[in-house]
Design a protein around this motif. Structure first.
Motif, PDB file in Angstrom:
ATOM      1  N   TRP A  28       0.798 -23.006  72.764  1.00 40.58           N
ATOM      2  CA  TRP A  28       1.126 -23.264  71.362  1.00 40.58           C
ATOM      3  C   TRP A  28       2.151 -22.269  70.839  1.00 40.58           C
ATOM      4  N   THR A  29       2.718 -22.621  69.674  1.00 47.48           N
ATOM      5  CA  THR A  29       3.687 -21.753  69.024  1.00 47.48           C
ATOM      6  C   THR A  29       3.626 -21.941  67.508  1.00 47.48           C
ATOM      7  N   ILE A  30       4.026 -20.895  66.804  1.00 51.80           N
ATOM      8  CA  ILE A  30       4.174 -20.993  65.352  1.00 51.80           C
ATOM      9  C   ILE A  30       5.602 -20.616  64.962  1.00 51.80           C
ATOM     10  N   THR A  31       6.485 -20.592  65.942  1.00 56.62           N
ATOM     11  CA  THR A  31       7.881 -20.217  65.693  1.00 56.62           C
ATOM     12  C   THR A  31       8.794 -21.139  66.494  1.00 56.62           C
ATOM     13  N   ASN A  32      10.074 -21.036  66.246  1.00 55.21           N
ATOM     14  CA  ASN A  32      11.055 -21.751  67.066  1.00 55.21           C
ATOM     15  C   ASN A  32      12.184 -20.802  67.487  1.00 55.21           C
ATOM     16  N   LYS A  33      11.883 -19.505  67.510  1.00 56.03           N
ATOM     17  CA  LYS A  33      12.876 -18.494  67.885  1.00 56.03           C
ATOM     18  C   LYS A  33      13.164 -18.558  69.382  1.00 56.03           C
ATOM     19  N   LYS A  34      14.449 -18.502  69.704  1.00 54.70           N
ATOM     20  CA  LYS A  34      14.851 -18.577  71.112  1.00 54.70           C
ATOM     21  C   LYS A  34      14.328 -17.389  71.921  1.00 54.70           C
ATOM     22  N   ASN A  35      14.345 -16.186  71.350  1.00 60.73           N
ATOM     23  CA  ASN A  35      13.877 -15.031  72.113  1.00 60.73           C
ATOM     24  C   ASN A  35      12.374 -15.135  72.435  1.00 60.73           C
ATOM     25  N   THR A  36      11.622 -15.771  71.558  1.00 63.38           N
ATOM     26  CA  THR A  36      10.193 -15.984  71.839  1.00 63.38           C
ATOM     27  C   THR A  36      10.026 -17.013  72.951  1.00 63.38           C
ATOM     28  N   LEU A  37      10.825 -18.070  72.921  1.00 60.68           N
ATOM     29  CA  LEU A  37      10.777 -19.075  73.995  1.00 60.68           C
ATOM     30  C   LEU A  37      11.156 -18.438  75.333  1.00 60.68           C
ATOM     31  N   ASP A  38      12.169 -17.592  75.335  1.00 59.85           N
ATOM     32  CA  ASP A  38      12.553 -16.885  76.563  1.00 59.85           C
ATOM     33  C   ASP A  38      11.399 -16.026  77.075  1.00 59.85           C
ATOM     34  N   HIS A  39      10.701 -15.387  76.151  1.00 57.78           N
ATOM     35  CA  HIS A  39       9.548 -14.564  76.513  1.00 57.78           C
ATOM     36  C   HIS A  39       8.463 -15.434  77.164  1.00 57.78           C
ATOM     37  N   GLU A  40       8.185 -16.573  76.566  1.00 58.86           N
ATOM     38  CA  GLU A  40       7.147 -17.473  77.107  1.00 58.86           C
ATOM     39  C   GLU A  40       7.567 -18.040  78.460  1.00 58.86           C
ATOM     40  N   GLN A  41       8.848 -18.337  78.632  1.00 63.84           N
ATOM     41  CA  GLN A  41       9.341 -18.810  79.927  1.00 63.84           C
ATOM     42  C   GLN A  41       9.047 -17.784  81.016  1.00 63.84           C
ATOM     43  N   LEU A  42       9.225 -16.497  80.686  1.00 66.25           N
ATOM     44  CA  LEU A  42       8.955 -15.454  81.691  1.00 66.25           C
ATOM     45  C   LEU A  42       7.478 -15.403  82.065  1.00 66.25           C
ATOM     46  N   HIS A  43       6.584 -15.715  81.129  1.00 70.29           N
ATOM     47  CA  HIS A  43       5.162 -15.795  81.491  1.00 70.29           C
ATOM     48  C   HIS A  43       4.958 -16.874  82.560  1.00 70.29           C
ATOM     49  N   PHE A  44       5.581 -18.022  82.359  1.00 70.17           N
ATOM     50  CA  PHE A  44       5.487 -19.109  83.331  1.00 70.17           C
ATOM     51  C   PHE A  44       6.126 -18.696  84.657  1.00 70.17           C
TER      52      PHE A  44
END
Length: 184
Positions: A88-104
């Motif tokens: 889930w997310t509560i934002t649409n910030k690209k840097n947060t998406l990049d962070h989540e991609q690294l978790h994957f």
């Protein structure tokens, strides 16, 4: 003896499936692929707003998708999946998406480490399914620890995020030989 091996093998497969943190149906999961990056529309879960300073959560699983014996040696097919309904997310910030991609991506690194360790046991002609089970759980736990270390190191720090991005991509490249290859 053959019946005993088969029984141990079945127990291992049952334990492997119980290791999964979540169960999901096929349209709820995304197989890790280098060319398929996450997008915010993949995050379908309900946000846990009780988590302070958390803008997104990535849920994944490392799953045994196939298992069989070849000359009495256990063989396992592993895959790494992103779980849409638990992410889930509560934002649409690209840097947060990049962070989540690294978790994957980190989950994929550990999937490859498990494949590598299983290949090593196969080369040694190891028939003891307990050894495979131990590796699976140990590396799964190491993955969780590494995910926490990643979060704690990069927490609101763009410089550390960039360093980790390089580190993770370097490790993926180093383990490229152990990329998912579906059985024919």
């Amino acid at each position: 003896m053959q019946l005993l091996k088969l029984s141990i093998f079945i127990i291992f497969i049952i334990s492997i499936t119980s290791f999964e943190k979540v169960k999901c149906i096929d349209d709820d999961q995304i197989l890790w692929k280098s060319e398929r990056k996450l997008v915010w529309d993949d995050f379908k879960g309900i946000a846990d707003t009780s988590k302070i300073n958390v803008d997104a959560i990535t849920s994944y699983k490392i799953e045994v998708t196939d298992s069989y014996f070849e000359n009495d040696i256990p063989k396992y097919q592993l895959a790494c999946y992103f779980i849409k309904s638990k992410s889930w997310t509560i934002t649409n910030k690209k840097n947060t998406l990049d962070h989540e991609q690294l978790h994957f991506d980190i989950a994929e690194i550990y999937t490859r480490k498990i494949r590598k360790a299983f290949d090593s046991l196969n080369l040694k002609k190891c028939v003891d399914t307990n050894k495979y089970n131990e590796i699976y759980y140990r590396l799964g736990n190491e993955c969780d620890i590494y995910q926490d270390k990643y979060d704690n190191t990069v927490y609101f720090n763009d410089i550390q995020q960039k360093k980790w991005s390089i580190k993770v991509n370097t490790e993926l490249e180093r383990l490229k030989k152990y990329t998912y290859k579906p059985n024919k």
